[in-house]
Every structure is written in structure tokens, then in C-alpha cells.
Design a protein around this motif. Sequence first.
Motif, PDB file in Angstrom:
ATOM      1  N   ALA A  14       0.832  -1.211   0.000  1.00 56.38           N
ATOM      2  CA  ALA A  14       0.000   0.000   0.000  1.00 56.38           C
ATOM      3  C   ALA A  14       0.866   1.259   0.000  1.00 56.38           C
ATOM      4  CB  ALA A  14      -0.937  -0.001   1.207  1.00 56.38           C
ATOM      5  N   LYS A  15       1.947   1.251   0.782  1.00 59.10           N
ATOM      6  CA  LYS A  15       2.830   2.420   0.846  1.00 59.10           C
ATOM      7  C   LYS A  15       3.695   2.561  -0.404  1.00 59.10           C
ATOM      8  CE  LYS A  15       3.509   3.410   5.689  1.00 59.10           C
ATOM      9  NZ  LYS A  15       4.486   3.524   6.764  1.00 59.10           N
ATOM     10  N   ALA A  16       4.035   1.449  -1.039  1.00 61.36           N
ATOM     11  CA  ALA A  16       4.946   1.484  -2.186  1.00 61.36           C
ATOM     12  C   ALA A  16       4.302   2.126  -3.417  1.00 61.36           C
ATOM     13  CB  ALA A  16       5.422   0.076  -2.521  1.00 61.36           C
ATOM     14  N   GLY A  17       2.990   2.150  -3.469  1.00 54.32           N
ATOM     15  CA  GLY A  17       2.306   2.796  -4.588  1.00 54.32           C
ATOM     16  C   GLY A  17       2.284   1.957  -5.853  1.00 54.32           C
ATOM     17  N   VAL A  18       2.464   0.662  -5.742  1.00 48.68           N
ATOM     18  CA  VAL A  18       2.388  -0.205  -6.922  1.00 48.68           C
ATOM     19  C   VAL A  18       0.961  -0.688  -7.089  1.00 48.68           C
ATOM     20  CG1 VAL A  18       4.798  -0.934  -6.764  1.00 48.68           C
ATOM     21  CG2 VAL A  18       3.046  -2.255  -5.604  1.00 48.68           C
ATOM     22  N   SER A  19       0.618  -1.120  -8.279  1.00 45.02           N
ATOM     23  CA  SER A  19      -0.759  -1.520  -8.532  1.00 45.02           C
ATOM     24  C   SER A  19      -1.017  -2.994  -8.244  1.00 45.02           C
ATOM     25  CB  SER A  19      -1.144  -1.210  -9.976  1.00 45.02           C
ATOM     26  OG  SER A  19      -0.325  -1.940 -10.867  1.00 45.02           O
ATOM     27  N   GLU A  20       0.013  -3.832  -8.347  1.00 42.23           N
ATOM     28  CA  GLU A  20      -0.212  -5.254  -8.113  1.00 42.23           C
ATOM     29  C   GLU A  20       1.099  -5.943  -7.742  1.00 42.23           C
ATOM     30  OE1 GLU A  20      -2.188  -9.126 -10.385  1.00 42.23           O
ATOM     31  OE2 GLU A  20      -2.077  -7.207 -11.408  1.00 42.23           O
ATOM     32  N   VAL A  21       0.993  -6.890  -6.795  1.00 42.80           N
ATOM     33  CA  VAL A  21       2.147  -7.696  -6.407  1.00 42.80           C
ATOM     34  C   VAL A  21       1.702  -9.150  -6.350  1.00 42.80           C
ATOM     35  CG1 VAL A  21       3.755  -8.246  -4.544  1.00 42.80           C
ATOM     36  CG2 VAL A  21       3.263  -5.876  -5.074  1.00 42.80           C
ATOM     37  N   LYS A  22       2.507 -10.042  -6.937  1.00 43.97           N
ATOM     38  CA  LYS A  22       2.247 -11.480  -6.863  1.00 43.97           C
ATOM     39  C   LYS A  22       3.436 -12.127  -6.177  1.00 43.97           C
ATOM     40  CE  LYS A  22      -0.520 -11.685 -11.037  1.00 43.97           C
ATOM     41  NZ  LYS A  22      -0.710 -12.283 -12.358  1.00 43.97           N
ATOM     42  N   TYR A  23       3.150 -12.988  -5.201  1.00 45.73           N
ATOM     43  CA  TYR A  23       4.197 -13.681  -4.468  1.00 45.73           C
ATOM     44  C   TYR A  23       3.792 -15.151  -4.402  1.00 45.73           C
ATOM     45  CZ  TYR A  23       7.392 -14.877  -0.655  1.00 45.73           C
ATOM     46  OH  TYR A  23       8.359 -15.456   0.104  1.00 45.73           O
ATOM     47  N   LYS A  24       4.709 -16.039  -4.782  1.00 46.74           N
ATOM     48  CA  LYS A  24       4.361 -17.453  -4.871  1.00 46.74           C
ATOM     49  C   LYS A  24       5.495 -18.303  -4.316  1.00 46.74           C
ATOM     50  CE  LYS A  24       2.679 -20.785  -8.261  1.00 46.74           C
ATOM     51  NZ  LYS A  24       2.305 -20.979  -9.667  1.00 46.74           N
ATOM     52  N   THR A  25       5.117 -19.265  -3.481  1.00 46.18           N
ATOM     53  CA  THR A  25       6.055 -20.274  -3.008  1.00 46.18           C
ATOM     54  C   THR A  25       5.418 -21.628  -3.271  1.00 46.18           C
ATOM     55  OG1 THR A  25       5.167 -20.436  -0.769  1.00 46.18           O
ATOM     56  CG2 THR A  25       6.845 -18.741  -1.152  1.00 46.18           C
ATOM     57  N   LYS A  26       6.104 -22.699  -2.874  1.00 48.10           N
ATOM     58  CA  LYS A  26       5.517 -24.024  -3.108  1.00 48.10           C
ATOM     59  C   LYS A  26       4.290 -24.266  -2.231  1.00 48.10           C
ATOM     60  CE  LYS A  26       8.378 -26.478   0.179  1.00 48.10           C
ATOM     61  NZ  LYS A  26       8.991 -27.721   0.500  1.00 48.10           N
ATOM     62  N   ASP A  27       4.176 -23.531  -1.110  1.00 49.54           N
ATOM     63  CA  ASP A  27       3.068 -23.730  -0.182  1.00 49.54           C
ATOM     64  C   ASP A  27       1.856 -22.839  -0.445  1.00 49.54           C
ATOM     65  OD1 ASP A  27       4.539 -25.636   1.209  1.00 49.54           O
ATOM     66  OD2 ASP A  27       5.465 -24.086   2.479  1.00 49.54           O
ATOM     67  N   PHE A  28       2.084 -21.643  -0.957  1.00 45.89           N
ATOM     68  CA  PHE A  28       0.964 -20.732  -1.165  1.00 45.89           C
ATOM     69  C   PHE A  28       1.295 -19.700  -2.232  1.00 45.89           C
ATOM     70  CE2 PHE A  28       2.337 -16.747   0.745  1.00 45.89           C
ATOM     71  CZ  PHE A  28       3.389 -17.151   1.529  1.00 45.89           C
ATOM     72  N   GLU A  29       0.241 -18.997  -2.618  1.00 45.71           N
ATOM     73  CA  GLU A  29       0.365 -17.920  -3.598  1.00 45.71           C
ATOM     74  C   GLU A  29      -0.498 -16.765  -3.108  1.00 45.71           C
ATOM     75  OE1 GLU A  29      -0.493 -19.029  -7.665  1.00 45.71           O
ATOM     76  OE2 GLU A  29      -1.257 -17.036  -8.085  1.00 45.71           O
TER      77      GLU A  29
END
Length: 158
Positions: A14-29
Motif C-alpha cells: 500500500a505504501k509502495a504505490g504499486v498496482s499489483e504484487v504477486k508472491y508465490k512459493t511451493k506452499d501458497f500464492e
Amino acid sequence: MDSKELLNLIRFVAKAGVSEVKYKTKDFEINIKTPLAGSEAVSYVPQPVAYQAPAAPVAAPAAAPATETNAESTSDDSKYITIKSPMIGTFYRKPSPDKDVFVNVGSEVKNDTVVCVIEAMKLFNQIEAEVSGKIVKILVDDASPVEYDQPLFLVDPS
């Protein structure tokens, strides 16, 4: 990733001002979209089950009629310290429905005085004043949704 780490990630995005972030590991996304992307949504997808949590609604402040008293209080508010919400969630003035409120207008607070609870993702987080003084105004109604950095209380430090 525990709930505290997840909240910190959401605040950072929210503070970074980006529109979308995706984070993925083997356990979750996790996909976090901010209003810049056109919608607020946070989705947490553990493998094989999908879960999508809607974003907390934004509380619109009620428009107050412009009166002489209102204009005076607005100009006087600058001498007060604001206690702000450190997270998105639901604001509660009481620790539980059958208990008394943490603070009222006129209550003396110290740095470690608990002033409210904010519920986020079924976790009840106690919010401390972090200032010393007297509560002069409560800016949020009980059981209302609050946003990150939203003013909650005004404190007179004198």
C-alpha cells in the motif's frame, strides 16, 4: 507466512504505490491489488484449496454542517496529537461486548495505555496510545471499518 507477516506485506504494498504484487512459493500464492489497479483485492491461495478475502470497505466520513463551532474546532485540532490506525480492520472501543470501553473523552492516557482494539483477519490487536495526554475527541464509531493510517483519536498533550 503468518498473519503478521501478511499484514506487513499488505502495508508495504500500500505504501509502495504499486498496482499489483504477486508472491508465490511451493506452499501458497498471494496476489495483492491496490486501488491503482482498479480494485482492492487480496487473495491467498494455498495449494490445492483457493480462498479469496474481499478487501475491507472504506469508511466514508460523514459531512458535518459548516458552523462557527465546527470551524473553531477544526482550527483548534492542530494543537492535538492524532492516534492513527496502524492497520486495516474493524475498530472496537471495548475489549469485548460485555466490558467497559477502553477510553472516553476526557480520559488520561500514557504511552502504554490501550485505547482500542482493531480486528484484522480474526485477530484482535490492542492499540496503545503511544502518547501521553487527555483524549479530546474520538473520531471513529464503534464497530466501524478503519483504514491504515486513519485518525482514531485526538489527544491533548498538555
